[in-house]
Design a protein around this motif. Sequence first.
Motif, PDB file in Angstrom:
ATOM      1  N   SER A 517      -0.737  -6.747   0.820  1.00 32.28           N
ATOM      2  CA  SER A 517      -0.580  -8.187   1.160  1.00 32.28           C
ATOM      3  C   SER A 517       0.560  -8.827   0.431  1.00 32.28           C
ATOM      4  O   SER A 517       0.899  -8.401  -0.492  1.00 32.28           O
ATOM      5  CB  SER A 517      -1.853  -8.859   0.802  1.00 32.28           C
ATOM      6  OG  SER A 517      -2.001 -10.090   0.925  1.00 32.28           O
ATOM      7  N   GLY A 518       1.106  -9.915   1.062  1.00 31.37           N
ATOM      8  CA  GLY A 518       2.159 -10.646   0.526  1.00 31.37           C
ATOM      9  C   GLY A 518       1.301 -11.560  -0.373  1.00 31.37           C
ATOM     10  O   GLY A 518       2.167 -12.308  -0.945  1.00 31.37           O
ATOM     11  N   ASP A 519       0.061 -11.733  -0.329  1.00 31.19           N
ATOM     12  CA  ASP A 519      -0.706 -12.746  -1.166  1.00 31.19           C
ATOM     13  C   ASP A 519      -0.581 -12.223  -2.529  1.00 31.19           C
ATOM     14  O   ASP A 519      -0.336 -11.174  -2.846  1.00 31.19           O
ATOM     15  CB  ASP A 519      -2.087 -12.891  -0.843  1.00 31.19           C
ATOM     16  CG  ASP A 519      -2.293 -13.750   0.516  1.00 31.19           C
ATOM     17  OD1 ASP A 519      -0.978 -14.138   0.995  1.00 31.19           O
ATOM     18  OD2 ASP A 519      -3.345 -13.661   1.137  1.00 31.19           O
ATOM     19  N   HIS A 520      -0.922 -13.191  -3.626  1.00 29.48           N
ATOM     20  CA  HIS A 520      -0.982 -13.058  -4.927  1.00 29.48           C
ATOM     21  C   HIS A 520      -2.087 -12.105  -5.114  1.00 29.48           C
ATOM     22  O   HIS A 520      -3.193 -11.744  -4.468  1.00 29.48           O
ATOM     23  CB  HIS A 520      -1.316 -14.057  -5.607  1.00 29.48           C
ATOM     24  CG  HIS A 520      -1.290 -14.334  -7.123  1.00 29.48           C
ATOM     25  ND1 HIS A 520      -2.364 -14.027  -8.101  1.00 29.48           N
ATOM     26  CD2 HIS A 520      -0.105 -14.295  -8.075  1.00 29.48           C
ATOM     27  CE1 HIS A 520      -2.089 -13.878  -9.205  1.00 29.48           C
ATOM     28  NE2 HIS A 520      -0.627 -14.057  -9.137  1.00 29.48           N
ATOM     29  N   GLN A 521      -1.885 -11.254  -6.158  1.00 26.11           N
ATOM     30  CA  GLN A 521      -2.623 -10.014  -6.527  1.00 26.11           C
ATOM     31  C   GLN A 521      -4.269 -10.575  -6.781  1.00 26.11           C
ATOM     32  O   GLN A 521      -5.067  -9.752  -6.019  1.00 26.11           O
ATOM     33  CB  GLN A 521      -2.260  -9.399  -7.635  1.00 26.11           C
ATOM     34  CG  GLN A 521      -3.158  -8.338  -8.248  1.00 26.11           C
ATOM     35  CD  GLN A 521      -2.989  -7.076  -7.280  1.00 26.11           C
ATOM     36  OE1 GLN A 521      -1.976  -6.808  -6.550  1.00 26.11           O
ATOM     37  NE2 GLN A 521      -3.914  -6.451  -7.265  1.00 26.11           N
ATOM     38  N   LYS A 522      -4.540 -11.694  -7.249  1.00 25.30           N
ATOM     39  CA  LYS A 522      -5.806 -12.265  -7.203  1.00 25.30           C
ATOM     40  C   LYS A 522      -6.459 -12.462  -5.903  1.00 25.30           C
ATOM     41  O   LYS A 522      -7.588 -12.180  -5.521  1.00 25.30           O
ATOM     42  CB  LYS A 522      -5.993 -13.603  -8.115  1.00 25.30           C
ATOM     43  CG  LYS A 522      -5.543 -13.290  -9.404  1.00 25.30           C
ATOM     44  CD  LYS A 522      -7.022 -12.682 -10.295  1.00 25.30           C
ATOM     45  CE  LYS A 522      -6.609 -12.701 -11.775  1.00 25.30           C
ATOM     46  NZ  LYS A 522      -7.703 -11.784 -12.430  1.00 25.30           N
ATOM     47  N   ALA A 523      -5.657 -12.801  -4.923  1.00 25.45           N
ATOM     48  CA  ALA A 523      -6.088 -13.326  -3.415  1.00 25.45           C
ATOM     49  C   ALA A 523      -6.486 -11.998  -2.734  1.00 25.45           C
ATOM     50  O   ALA A 523      -7.468 -11.841  -2.321  1.00 25.45           O
ATOM     51  CB  ALA A 523      -5.228 -14.293  -3.153  1.00 25.45           C
ATOM     52  N   ALA A 524      -5.502 -11.009  -3.086  1.00 24.29           N
ATOM     53  CA  ALA A 524      -5.692  -9.784  -2.369  1.00 24.29           C
ATOM     54  C   ALA A 524      -6.836  -8.965  -3.109  1.00 24.29           C
ATOM     55  O   ALA A 524      -7.792  -8.393  -2.279  1.00 24.29           O
ATOM     56  CB  ALA A 524      -4.482  -8.833  -2.766  1.00 24.29           C
ATOM     57  N   GLU A 525      -7.174  -9.022  -4.283  1.00 24.53           N
ATOM     58  CA  GLU A 525      -8.678  -8.545  -4.743  1.00 24.53           C
ATOM     59  C   GLU A 525      -9.531  -9.144  -4.325  1.00 24.53           C
ATOM     60  O   GLU A 525     -10.636  -8.588  -4.193  1.00 24.53           O
ATOM     61  CB  GLU A 525      -8.159  -8.505  -6.446  1.00 24.53           C
ATOM     62  CG  GLU A 525      -7.352  -7.453  -6.966  1.00 24.53           C
ATOM     63  CD  GLU A 525      -6.829  -7.832  -8.437  1.00 24.53           C
ATOM     64  OE1 GLU A 525      -7.589  -8.472  -8.973  1.00 24.53           O
ATOM     65  OE2 GLU A 525      -6.279  -6.972  -9.158  1.00 24.53           O
ATOM     66  N   ALA A 526      -9.598 -10.410  -4.191  1.00 27.23           N
ATOM     67  CA  ALA A 526     -10.868 -10.917  -3.775  1.00 27.23           C
ATOM     68  C   ALA A 526     -11.502 -10.538  -2.387  1.00 27.23           C
ATOM     69  O   ALA A 526     -12.588 -10.333  -2.207  1.00 27.23           O
ATOM     70  CB  ALA A 526     -10.445 -12.584  -3.669  1.00 27.23           C
ATOM     71  N   ILE A 527     -10.237 -10.510  -1.370  1.00 29.50           N
ATOM     72  CA  ILE A 527     -10.617 -10.109  -0.237  1.00 29.50           C
ATOM     73  C   ILE A 527     -10.999  -8.480  -0.139  1.00 29.50           C
ATOM     74  O   ILE A 527     -12.127  -8.182   0.504  1.00 29.50           O
ATOM     75  CB  ILE A 527      -9.599 -10.345   0.765  1.00 29.50           C
ATOM     76  CG1 ILE A 527      -9.214 -11.817   1.037  1.00 29.50           C
ATOM     77  CG2 ILE A 527      -9.836  -9.671   2.135  1.00 29.50           C
ATOM     78  CD1 ILE A 527     -10.300 -12.533   1.751  1.00 29.50           C
ATOM     79  N   GLY A 538      -1.000  -6.647  -4.399  1.00 32.29           N
ATOM     80  CA  GLY A 538      -0.541  -7.925  -3.555  1.00 32.29           C
ATOM     81  C   GLY A 538       0.901  -8.050  -4.306  1.00 32.29           C
ATOM     82  O   GLY A 538       1.558  -7.221  -4.711  1.00 32.29           O
ATOM     83  N   ASN A 539       1.487  -9.495  -3.765  1.00 34.65           N
ATOM     84  CA  ASN A 539       2.777  -9.925  -4.098  1.00 34.65           C
ATOM     85  C   ASN A 539       3.814  -8.977  -3.326  1.00 34.65           C
ATOM     86  O   ASN A 539       4.825  -8.610  -3.884  1.00 34.65           O
ATOM     87  CB  ASN A 539       3.074  -9.890  -5.761  1.00 34.65           C
ATOM     88  CG  ASN A 539       2.345 -11.150  -6.254  1.00 34.65           C
ATOM     89  OD1 ASN A 539       2.053 -11.889  -5.979  1.00 34.65           O
ATOM     90  ND2 ASN A 539       1.495 -10.623  -7.475  1.00 34.65           N
ATOM     91  N   LEU A 540       3.455  -8.419  -2.324  1.00 37.27           N
ATOM     92  CA  LEU A 540       4.581  -7.619  -1.752  1.00 37.27           C
ATOM     93  C   LEU A 540       5.125  -8.219  -0.507  1.00 37.27           C
ATOM     94  O   LEU A 540       4.542  -8.679   0.501  1.00 37.27           O
ATOM     95  CB  LEU A 540       3.669  -6.169  -1.010  1.00 37.27           C
ATOM     96  CG  LEU A 540       2.975  -5.326  -1.981  1.00 37.27           C
ATOM     97  CD1 LEU A 540       2.401  -4.336  -1.348  1.00 37.27           C
ATOM     98  CD2 LEU A 540       4.044  -4.803  -2.995  1.00 37.27           C
ATOM     99  N   MET A 541       6.481  -8.329  -0.622  1.00 41.10           N
ATOM    100  CA  MET A 541       7.248  -8.915   0.555  1.00 41.10           C
ATOM    101  C   MET A 541       7.485  -7.630   1.500  1.00 41.10           C
ATOM    102  O   MET A 541       7.107  -6.369   1.264  1.00 41.10           O
ATOM    103  CB  MET A 541       8.997  -8.864  -0.155  1.00 41.10           C
ATOM    104  CG  MET A 541       8.898  -9.979  -1.027  1.00 41.10           C
ATOM    105  SD  MET A 541       8.237 -11.855  -0.369  1.00 41.10           S
ATOM    106  CE  MET A 541       9.896 -12.043   0.333  1.00 41.10           C
ATOM    107  N   PRO A 542       7.950  -7.798   2.634  1.00 41.73           N
ATOM    108  CA  PRO A 542       8.003  -6.724   3.885  1.00 41.73           C
ATOM    109  C   PRO A 542       8.793  -5.440   3.210  1.00 41.73           C
ATOM    110  O   PRO A 542       8.251  -4.361   3.594  1.00 41.73           O
ATOM    111  CB  PRO A 542       8.898  -7.501   4.821  1.00 41.73           C
ATOM    112  CG  PRO A 542       8.284  -8.953   4.777  1.00 41.73           C
ATOM    113  CD  PRO A 542       8.404  -9.157   3.409  1.00 41.73           C
ATOM    114  N   ASP A 543       9.909  -5.766   2.728  1.00 43.34           N
ATOM    115  CA  ASP A 543      10.445  -4.462   2.052  1.00 43.34           C
ATOM    116  C   ASP A 543       9.887  -3.715   0.967  1.00 43.34           C
ATOM    117  O   ASP A 543       9.848  -2.449   0.978  1.00 43.34           O
ATOM    118  CB  ASP A 543      12.260  -4.758   1.615  1.00 43.34           C
ATOM    119  CG  ASP A 543      12.033  -5.800   0.522  1.00 43.34           C
ATOM    120  OD1 ASP A 543      11.108  -6.644   0.633  1.00 43.34           O
ATOM    121  OD2 ASP A 543      12.875  -5.908  -0.402  1.00 43.34           O
TER     122      ASP A 543
END
Length: 670
Positions: A517-527, A538-543
């Motif tokens: 996900s492009g979201d912050h790591q905490k937001a990604a872990e919550a989902i 988390g914190n992943l740009m398209p590349d």
Amino acid sequence: MSADHNHDHAHENTDNHAGHDHAHGGILGPNTELIFALGSGVALIAGFALEKLVPGLASWIPLAFFLCAYGLGGFFTVGEAVENLKKRRFEIDTLMLVAAAGAAALGHWAEGALLLFLFSLGHALEHYAMGRAKRAIEALGELAPRTARVRRGQDIIETPVEQLEIGDVVIVRPNERLPADGFIIAGTTSINQAPVTGESMPVDKHPVADPTEARSRHASVTSASVVFAGTINGSGAIEIETTRKSSDTTLAKVVRMVSEAETQKSPTQRFTDKFERIFVPLVLALTFVLLFAWVVVDEPFRDSFYRAMAVLVAASPCALAIATPSAVLSGVARAARAGVLIKGGAPLESLGAINAIAFDKTGTLTEGQPRITDVVPFTGIDTNELLRVAVAVERLSDHPLAEAIARDGTEQLGGVTVDTASSLHSLTGKGVTAQLDGQTVYIGKPEMFGADGVSPLDAPALQAIEQLRQLGRTLMVVRHGDRDLGVIGLLDTPRPAAREALDKLRSMGVQRMIMISGDHQKAAEAIAAQVGLTEAWGNLMPDHKVEAIKRLRADGNVAMVGDGVNDAPAMATATVGVAMGAAGSDVALETADVALMADDLSKLSFTVGLSRRTRSIILQNLFVSLGVVAFLVPATILGLGIGPAIALHEGSTLLVVFNALRLLAYRDRN
């Protein structure tokens, strides 16, 4: 699938599966080959009966019947052999003719006629069986009605669907099939979308709120107002405005792509093609050597010649040639019937070999409909000012987060007037900029500020942001000119079926499942925690997503599941790219290897299961086809006659075809 797979979907036209795809219609209709084959059998039986049961009968009479059997049984085989020889190919049909001619040269007219009869009968039955799978595909194209009722001014006229133009208003009565893709402008109903998306339950539909906006921005129309040709209307009369011509409807594209999928070879099929190109010359060489067995073995040339012809029949890889194409065709047809588009044998096979799946978060594991949960203005800023600026800019964007801010922000503002922004510019994976009141507005992730020439946030702002991050929120910071207005927290809702779907995949042996996900790591872990995933990146740009897929591919085959639009680079990098909810997205249909037409994650486990069953059946077919050849070649060398060799040879061909057809009845039992 090889590691250098680049998802080039140019259509790779195959050879004719070693002669198994030649036309078999004719003057007697589509079953001409079958009629000729049966006629050959009748002539063969008549000739054999006259030869054995009528003593003293002139020998030319049964010979005439055998020649008739030769002519009827070899008619289509000769045509195919001539075409192959014109292309400088020496293939299975040619081998059969050589063997039949050899039997005739020895005076074994009955055995030669038996060879051509069983070979032509096997071909005809094989075509009939394969036709069942092809008809399952063709039936999709017959779902849309031939005519539509169109409103022209005050009149309603009936017109062929081919003459529908974009923007026409079509009237659909209750319980009728829809003739076109479009959006509803009048009436409410429920529509059975199973023919296109495979959804088991009808979907409630209602008109668009603003037809003018829907016309100018098709992407803004929600799925609750979008309809597809070939689907079935419920109890409500509706009016739809068409958005595609009949040749470009979602149904037409699916039919076209499924038909083209038949021409794209799987890895196993490419292997068997290479095997045949080596094996057939070896068969011819062995046959040539056996012709001279009389030189070293005390037997007449006639016996050596007969043995060579028997080996020629036994070693012809007919079953091998059809083993993989029949399974791929059946698997693709079965998937299409369930609302899953698989573009050929390569993704069908490869999906069954994956050991890891990477999921995009938004719209894949979540509903893709985030809501505003927190509005935190920075010191000295009014909440309404923060929302007014955010809504003014995000109204211009069709990103799910922007739509959520525009929708929920407008609701929270009540009747407060919102100015109009302009000059929206997207900063991929970070946020947007726009112009409002003569100043630049920045709205995006906190990481956007302090990078690429954008001034950083101050300490109090960063502290407020960190508090929301700990709650797992997706954050959008708003800056107007040189003033930081505040941060808006959003939260997407996990799909209710996500956990169950992931559990099914886990039970199938998929070893790793990762959310990227492009979201912050905490937001990604919550989902991730809510849907039952243990890995979230988390914190992943398209590349960065592309690099993540490359790391996963280093450990084995990986599938990437996303929406097919902003995930396209990562999907192209994966072994197999899977797009969800592709019925409403032309980009997803074109870019994905596998397209789940419905927005339904449970279809993924069905597709992986079907792929694994297909791989299993392909392996069974290869075992049977190669096993029969391995048995028959030494058996015929040691004296097995042409007749039994023919029966086993053709029987194995039919066995692999009917084994492949079992895929048409595949059910997801997990």
